[in-house]
Design an enzyme around this catalytic site. Sequence first.
Site, PDB file in Angstrom:
ATOM      1  N   MET A 135     -25.102   2.770  74.379  1.00  0.00           N
ATOM      2  CA  MET A 135     -24.927   3.631  73.212  1.00  0.00           C
ATOM      3  C   MET A 135     -25.901   3.287  72.100  1.00  0.00           C
ATOM      4  O   MET A 135     -26.527   2.233  72.107  1.00  0.00           O
ATOM      5  CB  MET A 135     -23.484   3.542  72.706  1.00  0.00           C
ATOM      6  CG  MET A 135     -23.081   2.181  72.191  1.00  0.00           C
ATOM      7  SD  MET A 135     -21.275   1.993  71.959  1.00  0.00           S
ATOM      8  CE  MET A 135     -20.697   1.977  73.654  1.00  0.00           C
ATOM      9  N   CYS A 136     -26.039   4.224  71.158  1.00  0.00           N
ATOM     10  CA  CYS A 136     -26.878   4.030  69.989  1.00  0.00           C
ATOM     11  C   CYS A 136     -28.318   3.775  70.428  1.00  0.00           C
ATOM     12  O   CYS A 136     -28.876   4.542  71.198  1.00  0.00           O
ATOM     13  CB  CYS A 136     -26.304   2.897  69.141  1.00  0.00           C
ATOM     14  SG  CYS A 136     -27.018   2.739  67.489  1.00  0.00           S
ATOM     15  N   ILE A 137     -28.945   2.683  70.004  1.00  0.00           N
ATOM     16  CA  ILE A 137     -30.336   2.385  70.313  1.00  0.00           C
ATOM     17  C   ILE A 137     -30.504   1.705  71.671  1.00  0.00           C
ATOM     18  O   ILE A 137     -31.622   1.596  72.193  1.00  0.00           O
ATOM     19  CB  ILE A 137     -30.938   1.496  69.198  1.00  0.00           C
ATOM     20  CG1 ILE A 137     -32.466   1.500  69.207  1.00  0.00           C
ATOM     21  CG2 ILE A 137     -30.407   0.059  69.305  1.00  0.00           C
ATOM     22  CD1 ILE A 137     -33.090   2.794  68.763  1.00  0.00           C
ATOM     23  N   PRO A 139     -30.065   2.654  74.752  1.00  0.00           N
ATOM     24  CA  PRO A 139     -30.752   3.376  75.835  1.00  0.00           C
ATOM     25  C   PRO A 139     -32.276   3.277  75.821  1.00  0.00           C
ATOM     26  O   PRO A 139     -32.919   3.714  76.775  1.00  0.00           O
ATOM     27  CB  PRO A 139     -30.291   4.825  75.624  1.00  0.00           C
ATOM     28  CG  PRO A 139     -28.938   4.698  75.004  1.00  0.00           C
ATOM     29  CD  PRO A 139     -29.101   3.539  74.060  1.00  0.00           C
TER      30      PRO A 139
END
Length: 221
Positions: A135-137, A139
């Site tokens: 999630m968020c950064i 990936p």
Amino acid sequence: MNKKVAVILSGCGVYDGSEIYESVITLLRLDQRGAKVQCFAPNIPQMHVINHLTGEEMPETRNVLTEAARLARGEIKDLRDLDAGEFDALIMPGGFGAAKNLSDFASQGAECKVLPDVLSAAQAFAQAGKPVGMMCIAPTMATQIFGAGVVCTLGSDDDPAAAAARTMGAEHQPCEVTEIIEDTKHKLVTTPAYMLAQSISEAASGIYKLVDRVLELTVSK
């Protein structure tokens, strides 16, 4: 049998470690769904330490594992002890620690490298066909873990991080904060969380869906 899920943390605090809300929401939802959770973090120095009140860098050093232990109430292990064979799934919350301590994306962008221990652990889940949630950064690490063509989201297609992900070979798909993107080939589930969230409830809506889907994708033993 309850599912066993490994959670990799990157410190404690949005600006230099794991995003606290994302991490707690993840752990809460896993507990609500009856999963058995073990947290892990690399036993390394943080890239730097940020004063979360002022946003300024502080002249001190902290250890990622020691800081992440705050989130896990001390129930955490060195990432090197993570054996994918003992778990059904892997989840990695975001926060700048994912781009500073788990990888060097924050400083190197599309030329980044994932910390070897993080890479080997995540690839072990991928190679075993076990689901991974990011999630968020987080990936931004997907291409190095799964290879070119991996499908993921960082939220807005116009975000510089999304552009970097495409440069690295990912197929980026825009996604609302309340939704998830699934790469069915790789069993990768991603959600924007605080790349887009304006409140903790907005972040929770997508994270709950991510956790639920990751658990659905686990193979019963």
